[in-house]
Design an enzyme around this catalytic site. Structure first.
Site, PDB file in Angstrom:
ATOM      1  N   SER A 236     -10.417  -0.627   3.845  1.00 40.68           N
ATOM      2  CA  SER A 236      -9.612  -0.627   5.021  1.00 40.68           C
ATOM      3  C   SER A 236      -9.070   0.672   5.450  1.00 40.68           C
ATOM      4  CB  SER A 236      -8.436  -1.597   4.766  1.00 40.68           C
ATOM      5  OG  SER A 236      -8.725  -3.007   4.162  1.00 40.68           O
TER       6      SER A 236
ATOM      7  N   ARG B 293       0.755  -1.253   0.069  1.00 41.59           N
ATOM      8  CA  ARG B 293      -0.052   0.116  -0.085  1.00 41.59           C
ATOM      9  C   ARG B 293       0.888   1.247   0.065  1.00 41.59           C
ATOM     10  NH1 ARG B 293      -3.031  -3.966  -0.512  1.00 41.59           N
ATOM     11  NH2 ARG B 293      -5.225  -3.855   0.287  1.00 41.59           N
TER      12      ARG B 293
ATOM     13  N   GLU C  88      -4.149   3.497   6.391  1.00 40.95           N
ATOM     14  CA  GLU C  88      -4.158   3.614   5.024  1.00 40.95           C
ATOM     15  C   GLU C  88      -4.741   4.764   4.300  1.00 40.95           C
ATOM     16  OE1 GLU C  88      -5.186  -0.351   3.425  1.00 40.95           O
ATOM     17  OE2 GLU C  88      -6.042   0.780   1.663  1.00 40.95           O
TER      18      GLU C  88
HETATM   19  N1  EPU Z   1     -10.408 -10.923  11.048  1.00 48.06           N
HETATM   20  C1  EPU Z   1     -11.277 -10.892  12.136  1.00 48.06           C
HETATM   21  N2  EPU Z   1     -12.325 -10.429  12.541  1.00 48.06           N
HETATM   22  C2  EPU Z   1     -12.948  -9.743  11.368  1.00 48.06           C
HETATM   23  C3  EPU Z   1     -12.484  -9.820  10.186  1.00 48.06           C
HETATM   24  C4  EPU Z   1     -11.205 -10.467  10.018  1.00 48.06           C
HETATM   25  O1  EPU Z   1     -10.533 -11.414  13.238  1.00 48.06           O
HETATM   26  O2  EPU Z   1     -14.216  -9.404  11.531  1.00 48.06           O
HETATM   27  C5  EPU Z   1      -9.300 -11.334  10.807  1.00 48.06           C
HETATM   28  C6  EPU Z   1      -9.153 -12.842  10.546  1.00 48.06           C
HETATM   29  O3  EPU Z   1      -8.056 -13.419  11.233  1.00 48.06           O
HETATM   30  C7  EPU Z   1      -9.024 -12.997   9.123  1.00 48.06           C
HETATM   31  C8  EPU Z   1      -8.199 -11.746   8.823  1.00 48.06           C
HETATM   32  O4  EPU Z   1      -8.514 -10.817   9.730  1.00 48.06           O
HETATM   33  O5  EPU Z   1      -8.159 -13.926   8.447  1.00 48.06           O
HETATM   34  C9  EPU Z   1      -7.960 -11.085   7.624  1.00 48.06           C
HETATM   35  O6  EPU Z   1      -9.287 -10.516   7.230  1.00 48.06           O
HETATM   36  P1  EPU Z   1      -9.429 -10.242   5.372  1.00 48.06           P
HETATM   37  O7  EPU Z   1      -9.343 -11.630   4.776  1.00 48.06           O
HETATM   38  O8  EPU Z   1     -10.887  -9.705   5.680  1.00 48.06           O
HETATM   39  O9  EPU Z   1      -8.453  -9.247   4.941  1.00 48.06           O
HETATM   40  P2  EPU Z   1      -7.881  -7.888   5.567  1.00 48.06           P
HETATM   41  O10 EPU Z   1      -6.486  -8.458   5.992  1.00 48.06           O
HETATM   42  O11 EPU Z   1      -8.707  -7.443   6.717  1.00 48.06           O
HETATM   43  C10 EPU Z   1      -6.536  -7.214   3.188  1.00 48.06           C
HETATM   44  C11 EPU Z   1      -6.759  -5.923   2.439  1.00 48.06           C
HETATM   45  C12 EPU Z   1      -8.114  -5.731   2.084  1.00 48.06           C
HETATM   46  C13 EPU Z   1      -8.169  -6.676   0.940  1.00 48.06           C
HETATM   47  C14 EPU Z   1      -8.319  -8.013   1.964  1.00 48.06           C
HETATM   48  C15 EPU Z   1      -8.225  -9.298   0.891  1.00 48.06           C
HETATM   49  C16 EPU Z   1      -5.254  -4.415   4.047  1.00 48.06           C
HETATM   50  C17 EPU Z   1      -5.226  -3.098   4.936  1.00 48.06           C
HETATM   51  N3  EPU Z   1      -6.593  -4.868   3.717  1.00 48.06           N
HETATM   52  O12 EPU Z   1      -7.825  -7.079   4.352  1.00 48.06           O
HETATM   53  O13 EPU Z   1      -7.846  -4.533   1.314  1.00 48.06           O
HETATM   54  O14 EPU Z   1      -9.469  -6.555   0.433  1.00 48.06           O
HETATM   55  O15 EPU Z   1      -7.144  -8.183   2.473  1.00 48.06           O
HETATM   56  O16 EPU Z   1      -7.072  -9.375   0.271  1.00 48.06           O
HETATM   57  O17 EPU Z   1      -4.442  -5.016   3.559  1.00 48.06           O
HETATM   58  C18 EPU Z   1      -8.220  -1.968   1.234  1.00 48.06           C
HETATM   59  O18 EPU Z   1      -6.835  -1.854   1.212  1.00 48.06           O
HETATM   60  O19 EPU Z   1      -9.161  -1.041   1.406  1.00 48.06           O
HETATM   61  C19 EPU Z   1      -8.876  -3.315   1.358  1.00 48.06           C
HETATM   62  C20 EPU Z   1     -10.183  -3.822   1.546  1.00 48.06           C
END
Ligand code: EPU
Length: 335
Positions: free
Chosen positions: A235, A163, A331
């Protein structure tokens, strides 16, 4: 075209109602260059926006908001292995993905439905489901805001990181991205390792880029709020990276903490987990809130000010720091 005292409400996905002193849109690079050379506007602060999907306005913007409207998608060249596709900065990113998928050009499909424009993809190095813009960007063309010169830089010189890129650092507020050329591999290199996507793809007969796009759209829609209905900027924070010692300390208290080793004993922790663990899901602060299905997403519950959303983000940062010793980094860009 130049407008004065222009409402930005429709130009940021949080739906914050603030004005820009000047709002400049253009379709031709020549028009941008003439504007840059006009002395009247030279000393004003300038920012470039696409769909405003990674921006939080907390006050009136007392300078010039530049809104590129360069369109056009062109297959500029191909080799045995790659297609080189050049796209205008003003194209809505997901329309570009849709076009690529229709033409059977693979590589963008994992980034389906990410809000924003083509011009923002290198700035933010957008990413989702195992792919980042840096994996498919070949080069970026831009115009410098100081002299109006046209420049082109290669992928390597964009200094891409998670990012992050040169456009958020050395070149921040100094250039306008005009076109991006993507280098798409002709070989099938489908990336379907992300668990949620793999599971969803079990419902389809065939694994191809059309179905990957469908699966990604379905998964995103189930997790993330639609910006047309609920103001948000995806995010709000980055996923933090911490060292071995801090992880060990956290695991003493929270053994189940998810973590992914990246380079040299550094671990990425999902910010969503940290925020969730601090019980912020569905939390409300004035007109701002934390999305109940994905706590990494802060939302406008209706008529929130940018200041209210910023305050909410600070409440979360303070709590996460107190509980886990981790400083969450934004971000979203705050203006
Ligand atoms: N999780 C929780 N509680 C929740 C949701 C998630 O504990 O309610 C934990 C779980 O362990 C889960 C982990 O967070 O496995 C990851 O969650 P998720 O797969 O939704 O991905 P993320 O890391 O929260 C990142 C990107 C997103 C992107 C997704 C999918 C960042 C800051 N965010 O989110 O990007 O769509 O992965 O690849 O890296 C954005 O940048 O605006 C964005 C939406």
């Amino acid at each position: 075209m130049l407008s004065f005292n222009y409402s930005l409400k429709k130009h940021n996905t949080f739906g914050i109602d603030v004005n820009a002193k000047y709002f400049f849109t253009f379709q031709l690079i020549n028009d941008l260059q003439s504007f840059i050379k006009n002395k009247k506007y030279q000393n004003l602060q300038k920012i470039v926006i696409g769909e405003g999907s990674n921006l939080l306005f907390t006050k009136k913007f007392d300078g010039v908001v530049i809104y590129p409207q360069i369109k056009g998608i062109e297959l500029v060249r191909q080799t045995d292995d790659f297609y080189f596709i050049r796209a205008g900065a003003g194209i809505i990113w997901d329309n570009f993905v849709e076009y690529c998928v229709k033409n059977n050009w693979q590589g963008t499909e994992n980034l389906s439905l990410i809000p924003g424009t083509v011009g923002a993809t290198p700035v933010q190095n957008i990413g989702a489901y195992g792919i980042e813009a840096k994996d498919i960007i070949h080069s970026v063309e831009y115009v410098s805001l100081e002299k109006g010169e046209i420049c082109k830089i290669s992928n390597k010189d964009c200094k891409f990181e998670y990012r992050n890129s040169i456009f958020k650092n050395e070149l921040k507020d100094k250039i306008v991205v005009t076109n991006v050329t993507y280098k798409l591999n002709k070989k099938q290199l489908l990336n379907i390792d992300y668990k949620g996507i793999k599971d969803e793809l079990n419902n389809y007969k065939e694994i191809n880029i059309q179905n990957i796009r469908k699966a990604i759209i379905k998964v995103r829609n189930s997790k993330l709020p639609d910006v047309k209905e609920i103001g948000n900027a995806g995010s709000f924070f980055k996923n933090p990276v911490i060292d071995k010692n801090l992880l060990a300390k956290i695991k003493e208290k929270y053994p189940e903490t998810p973590n992914f080793e990246i380079a040299n004993s550094k671990y990425k922790i999902p910010a969503a987990y940290l925020i969730d663990k601090c019980n912020f899901k569905g939390y409300r602060h004035k007109n701002a809130g934390v999305f109940e299905h994905q706590p990494l997403v802060l939302i406008n519950r209706g008529n929130a000010t940018g200041q209210e959303i910023l305050e909410l983000s600070e409440i979360i940062q303070t709590k996460v720091k107190q509980v886990f010793g981790i400083a969450l980094e934004r971000e979203v860009i705050v203006e």
